[in-house]
Design a protein around this motif. Structure first.
Motif, PDB file in Angstrom:
ATOM      1  N   ARG A 136     -34.649  18.308  36.306  1.00  0.00           N
ATOM      2  CA  ARG A 136     -35.917  17.880  36.905  1.00  0.00           C
ATOM      3  C   ARG A 136     -35.821  16.468  37.477  1.00  0.00           C
ATOM      4  O   ARG A 136     -36.326  16.190  38.565  1.00  0.00           O
ATOM      5  N   ASP A 137     -35.183  15.567  36.724  1.00  0.00           N
ATOM      6  CA  ASP A 137     -35.034  14.188  37.213  1.00  0.00           C
ATOM      7  C   ASP A 137     -34.248  14.149  38.514  1.00  0.00           C
ATOM      8  O   ASP A 137     -34.621  13.451  39.458  1.00  0.00           O
ATOM      9  N   LYS A 138     -33.162  14.906  38.573  1.00  0.00           N
ATOM     10  CA  LYS A 138     -32.349  14.926  39.800  1.00  0.00           C
ATOM     11  C   LYS A 138     -33.154  15.502  40.964  1.00  0.00           C
ATOM     12  O   LYS A 138     -33.065  15.015  42.085  1.00  0.00           O
ATOM     13  N   HIS A 139     -33.943  16.539  40.665  1.00  0.00           N
ATOM     14  CA  HIS A 139     -34.766  17.144  41.720  1.00  0.00           C
ATOM     15  C   HIS A 139     -35.799  16.140  42.235  1.00  0.00           C
ATOM     16  O   HIS A 139     -36.016  16.030  43.444  1.00  0.00           O
ATOM     17  N   LEU A 140     -36.404  15.406  41.315  1.00  0.00           N
ATOM     18  CA  LEU A 140     -37.389  14.387  41.717  1.00  0.00           C
ATOM     19  C   LEU A 140     -36.749  13.265  42.522  1.00  0.00           C
ATOM     20  O   LEU A 140     -37.388  12.670  43.389  1.00  0.00           O
ATOM     21  N   ARG A 141     -35.478  12.957  42.229  1.00  0.00           N
ATOM     22  CA  ARG A 141     -34.777  11.905  42.964  1.00  0.00           C
ATOM     23  C   ARG A 141     -34.280  12.395  44.324  1.00  0.00           C
ATOM     24  O   ARG A 141     -33.710  11.623  45.085  1.00  0.00           O
ATOM     25  N   GLY A 142     -34.471  13.671  44.633  1.00  0.00           N
ATOM     26  CA  GLY A 142     -34.134  14.182  45.958  1.00  0.00           C
ATOM     27  C   GLY A 142     -32.779  14.845  46.071  1.00  0.00           C
ATOM     28  O   GLY A 142     -32.275  15.050  47.173  1.00  0.00           O
ATOM     29  N   VAL A 143     -32.149  15.195  44.944  1.00  0.00           N
ATOM     30  CA  VAL A 143     -30.867  15.907  45.013  1.00  0.00           C
ATOM     31  C   VAL A 143     -31.138  17.274  45.636  1.00  0.00           C
ATOM     32  O   VAL A 143     -32.072  17.969  45.225  1.00  0.00           O
ATOM     33  N   VAL A 145     -31.298  21.169  46.628  1.00  0.00           N
ATOM     34  CA  VAL A 145     -31.304  22.373  45.803  1.00  0.00           C
ATOM     35  C   VAL A 145     -29.920  23.016  45.719  1.00  0.00           C
ATOM     36  O   VAL A 145     -29.472  23.369  44.624  1.00  0.00           O
ATOM     37  N   PRO A 146     -29.166  23.171  46.824  1.00  0.00           N
ATOM     38  CA  PRO A 146     -27.832  23.784  46.698  1.00  0.00           C
ATOM     39  C   PRO A 146     -26.906  23.016  45.754  1.00  0.00           C
ATOM     40  O   PRO A 146     -26.119  23.618  45.023  1.00  0.00           O
ATOM     41  N   ALA A 147     -27.013  21.695  45.738  1.00  0.00           N
ATOM     42  CA  ALA A 147     -26.173  20.902  44.838  1.00  0.00           C
ATOM     43  C   ALA A 147     -26.554  21.163  43.386  1.00  0.00           C
ATOM     44  O   ALA A 147     -25.687  21.266  42.505  1.00  0.00           O
ATOM     45  N   LEU A 149     -27.939  23.939  42.226  1.00  0.00           N
ATOM     46  CA  LEU A 149     -27.507  25.303  41.912  1.00  0.00           C
ATOM     47  C   LEU A 149     -26.035  25.324  41.516  1.00  0.00           C
ATOM     48  O   LEU A 149     -25.648  25.982  40.555  1.00  0.00           O
ATOM     49  N   GLU A 150     -25.233  24.584  42.254  1.00  0.00           N
ATOM     50  CA  GLU A 150     -23.797  24.558  41.970  1.00  0.00           C
ATOM     51  C   GLU A 150     -23.500  23.805  40.679  1.00  0.00           C
ATOM     52  O   GLU A 150     -22.714  24.250  39.860  1.00  0.00           O
ATOM     53  N   GLU A 151     -24.152  22.674  40.480  1.00  0.00           N
ATOM     54  CA  GLU A 151     -23.883  21.855  39.297  1.00  0.00           C
ATOM     55  C   GLU A 151     -24.247  22.574  38.008  1.00  0.00           C
ATOM     56  O   GLU A 151     -23.508  22.533  37.023  1.00  0.00           O
ATOM     57  N   TYR A 152     -25.408  23.256  37.988  1.00  0.00           N
ATOM     58  CA  TYR A 152     -25.860  23.906  36.764  1.00  0.00           C
ATOM     59  C   TYR A 152     -25.483  25.382  36.703  1.00  0.00           C
ATOM     60  O   TYR A 152     -25.769  26.051  35.710  1.00  0.00           O
ATOM     61  N   ASP A 153     -24.860  25.898  37.755  1.00  0.00           N
ATOM     62  CA  ASP A 153     -24.397  27.283  37.812  1.00  0.00           C
ATOM     63  C   ASP A 153     -25.516  28.259  37.449  1.00  0.00           C
ATOM     64  O   ASP A 153     -25.382  29.083  36.558  1.00  0.00           O
ATOM     65  N   ILE A 154     -26.646  28.113  38.135  1.00  0.00           N
ATOM     66  CA  ILE A 154     -27.780  28.999  37.920  1.00  0.00           C
ATOM     67  C   ILE A 154     -28.232  29.539  39.265  1.00  0.00           C
ATOM     68  O   ILE A 154     -27.884  29.001  40.310  1.00  0.00           O
ATOM     69  N   SER A 155     -29.021  30.599  39.217  1.00  0.00           N
ATOM     70  CA  SER A 155     -29.529  31.187  40.455  1.00  0.00           C
ATOM     71  C   SER A 155     -30.707  30.370  40.971  1.00  0.00           C
ATOM     72  O   SER A 155     -31.286  29.555  40.246  1.00  0.00           O
ATOM     73  N   ARG A 156     -31.063  30.613  42.208  1.00  0.00           N
ATOM     74  CA  ARG A 156     -32.198  29.918  42.825  1.00  0.00           C
ATOM     75  C   ARG A 156     -33.485  30.203  42.042  1.00  0.00           C
ATOM     76  O   ARG A 156     -34.294  29.325  41.794  1.00  0.00           O
TER      77      ARG A 156
END
Length: 168
Positions: A136-143, A145-147, A149-156
């Motif tokens: 969530r923190d990374k998402h809020l910082r603007g990382v 979505v594809p990055a 998905l790859e980092e956490y190896d989860i589906s969209r």
């Protein structure tokens, strides 16, 4: 001289129209008609038909042409709203250290190393509460979505479920 065409009804008979246009527009239209090996009349009729068939009001365009994109946007907006609301809440204490990342899925191969079937699902593991907060923190910082998905190896779908769910 060719024989004038005979029309069976008055509705089949074309109507003559006289119009005045600027000289430079006339010259451009004549040049374009010559390049296309057509007449000025055919060029004007084609342009008029094109203009009448093209909607001028954005409300005339079908908004449902790409439902999937609209659904994705709705999910992203909902996830962003939930993330902002979650960020406004008091942070909770960190749990135990996170577990190591799950192993890569194994693949079975046929002739010529062609992948036939994936044996393990991507989303069989759950993220720890610490990983969810980091996500969530990374998402809020603007990382992007594809990055994530790859980092956490989860589906969209899983990503947006984690972003929408309350802190675990």
């Amino acid at each position: 001289m060719a024989r004038p065409p005979k029309y069976t009804t008055d509705t089949d008979k074309p109507v003559s129209v006289s119009l005045r246009i600027p000289r430079d527009l006339y010259d451009q239209a004549q040049h374009h008609a010559q390049m296309r090996r057509t007449t000025l009349t055919e060029l004007i009729v084609e342009g008029l038909r094109m203009r009448l068939e093209t909607p001028t009001d954005p409300r005339d365009i079908l908004a449902s042409q790409d439902i999937t994109a609209m659904q994705e946007l709705k999910q992203m907006i909902a996830a962003e709203v939930h993330a902002i609301l979650a960020a406004q809440r008091q942070p909770i204490a960190d749990p135990a250290p996170e577990t190591s990342a799950p192993p890569e899925p194994t693949l079975s191969h046929g002739k010529n190393n062609t992948v036939i079937q994936e044996k393990a699902s991507r989303d069989r593991h759950k993220l720890t509460p610490r990983q969810v907060r980091a996500l969530r923190d990374k998402h809020l910082r603007g990382v992007p979505v594809p990055a994530l998905l790859e980092e956490y190896d989860i589906s969209r779908a899983s990503l947006f479920r984690y972003l929408q769910s309350d802190k675990r």
